[in-house]
Design a protein around this motif. Sequence first.
Motif, PDB file in Angstrom:
ATOM      1  N   LEU A 252      14.433 -29.403  11.043  1.00  0.00           N
ATOM      2  CA  LEU A 252      13.339 -30.010  10.257  1.00  0.00           C
ATOM      3  C   LEU A 252      12.197 -30.810  11.233  1.00  0.00           C
ATOM      4  N   SER A 253      12.934 -30.783  12.911  1.00  0.00           N
ATOM      5  CA  SER A 253      12.158 -31.840  13.309  1.00  0.00           C
ATOM      6  C   SER A 253      10.572 -30.436  14.638  1.00  0.00           C
ATOM      7  N   HIS A 254      10.544 -29.401  13.745  1.00  0.00           N
ATOM      8  CA  HIS A 254       9.635 -28.618  14.104  1.00  0.00           C
ATOM      9  C   HIS A 254       8.554 -28.777  13.864  1.00  0.00           C
ATOM     10  N   PHE A 255       9.042 -29.844  12.818  1.00  0.00           N
ATOM     11  CA  PHE A 255       7.356 -29.928  11.656  1.00  0.00           C
ATOM     12  C   PHE A 255       6.976 -31.148  12.143  1.00  0.00           C
ATOM     13  N   SER A 256       7.623 -32.103  12.335  1.00  0.00           N
ATOM     14  CA  SER A 256       7.196 -33.415  12.076  1.00  0.00           C
ATOM     15  C   SER A 256       8.272 -34.545  12.661  1.00  0.00           C
ATOM     16  N   SER A 257       8.046 -35.996  13.195  1.00  0.00           N
ATOM     17  CA  SER A 257       8.824 -37.084  13.293  1.00  0.00           C
ATOM     18  C   SER A 257       9.361 -37.662  11.968  1.00  0.00           C
TER      19      SER A 257
ATOM     20  N   ALA B 116       3.148 -31.875   7.233  1.00  0.00           N
ATOM     21  CA  ALA B 116       3.550 -31.745   8.644  1.00  0.00           C
ATOM     22  C   ALA B 116       2.640 -30.259   9.414  1.00  0.00           C
ATOM     23  N   ALA B 117       3.046 -29.404   8.550  1.00  0.00           N
ATOM     24  CA  ALA B 117       2.586 -27.620   8.861  1.00  0.00           C
ATOM     25  C   ALA B 117       1.742 -27.028   8.224  1.00  0.00           C
ATOM     26  N   PRO B 118       0.595 -27.386   8.384  1.00  0.00           N
ATOM     27  CA  PRO B 118      -0.141 -27.093   7.233  1.00  0.00           C
ATOM     28  C   PRO B 118      -0.488 -25.348   7.342  1.00  0.00           C
ATOM     29  N   ALA B 119      -0.565 -25.909   8.335  1.00  0.00           N
ATOM     30  CA  ALA B 119      -0.888 -23.683   9.193  1.00  0.00           C
ATOM     31  C   ALA B 119      -0.244 -22.866   9.500  1.00  0.00           C
ATOM     32  N   VAL B 120       1.588 -23.178   9.456  1.00  0.00           N
ATOM     33  CA  VAL B 120       2.700 -22.718   9.363  1.00  0.00           C
ATOM     34  C   VAL B 120       3.189 -21.473   7.730  1.00  0.00           C
ATOM     35  N   ALA B 121       2.445 -20.478   8.011  1.00  0.00           N
ATOM     36  CA  ALA B 121       3.124 -19.979   7.330  1.00  0.00           C
ATOM     37  C   ALA B 121       4.879 -19.390   6.856  1.00  0.00           C
ATOM     38  N   LEU B 122       5.412 -19.635   5.923  1.00  0.00           N
ATOM     39  CA  LEU B 122       6.236 -19.943   5.635  1.00  0.00           C
ATOM     40  C   LEU B 122       6.829 -18.820   4.304  1.00  0.00           C
ATOM     41  N   ASP B 123       8.163 -18.217   5.083  1.00  0.00           N
ATOM     42  CA  ASP B 123       9.031 -16.594   4.006  1.00  0.00           C
ATOM     43  C   ASP B 123       8.988 -17.638   2.761  1.00  0.00           C
ATOM     44  N   ARG B 124       9.224 -16.697   1.994  1.00  0.00           N
ATOM     45  CA  ARG B 124      10.781 -17.821   1.075  1.00  0.00           C
ATOM     46  C   ARG B 124      11.716 -18.261   0.991  1.00  0.00           C
TER      47      ARG B 124
END
Length: 93
Positions: free
Chosen positions: A20-25, A42-50
Amino acid sequence: MAIDSVRLLTNSAAQLWRGLSHFSSIEFLTASDCFDDWIGTAAPAVALDRAEEQSLRRDYRRLIMLIDEIETLVRSRSRAIDLVRTRIAEQTR
């Protein structure tokens, strides 16, 4: 020989945190009210698949539950987070 429940829980929490640390502290994660608030900020621009999102949700939920269990044992939320933060630092050395 006694089982050190706090140590086992903090080890598990630190392992979950690595993903989870890739997204925030960790402070930001524990300050969020829910997964959607956390991931949206934390990661508004990251597109995650389902599948990725479901995996992150599961790990987020498990980490929060572990921190809650540690808090119950040490009777302090801030102490529980400090213990996890310390374990994370130890494991990254």
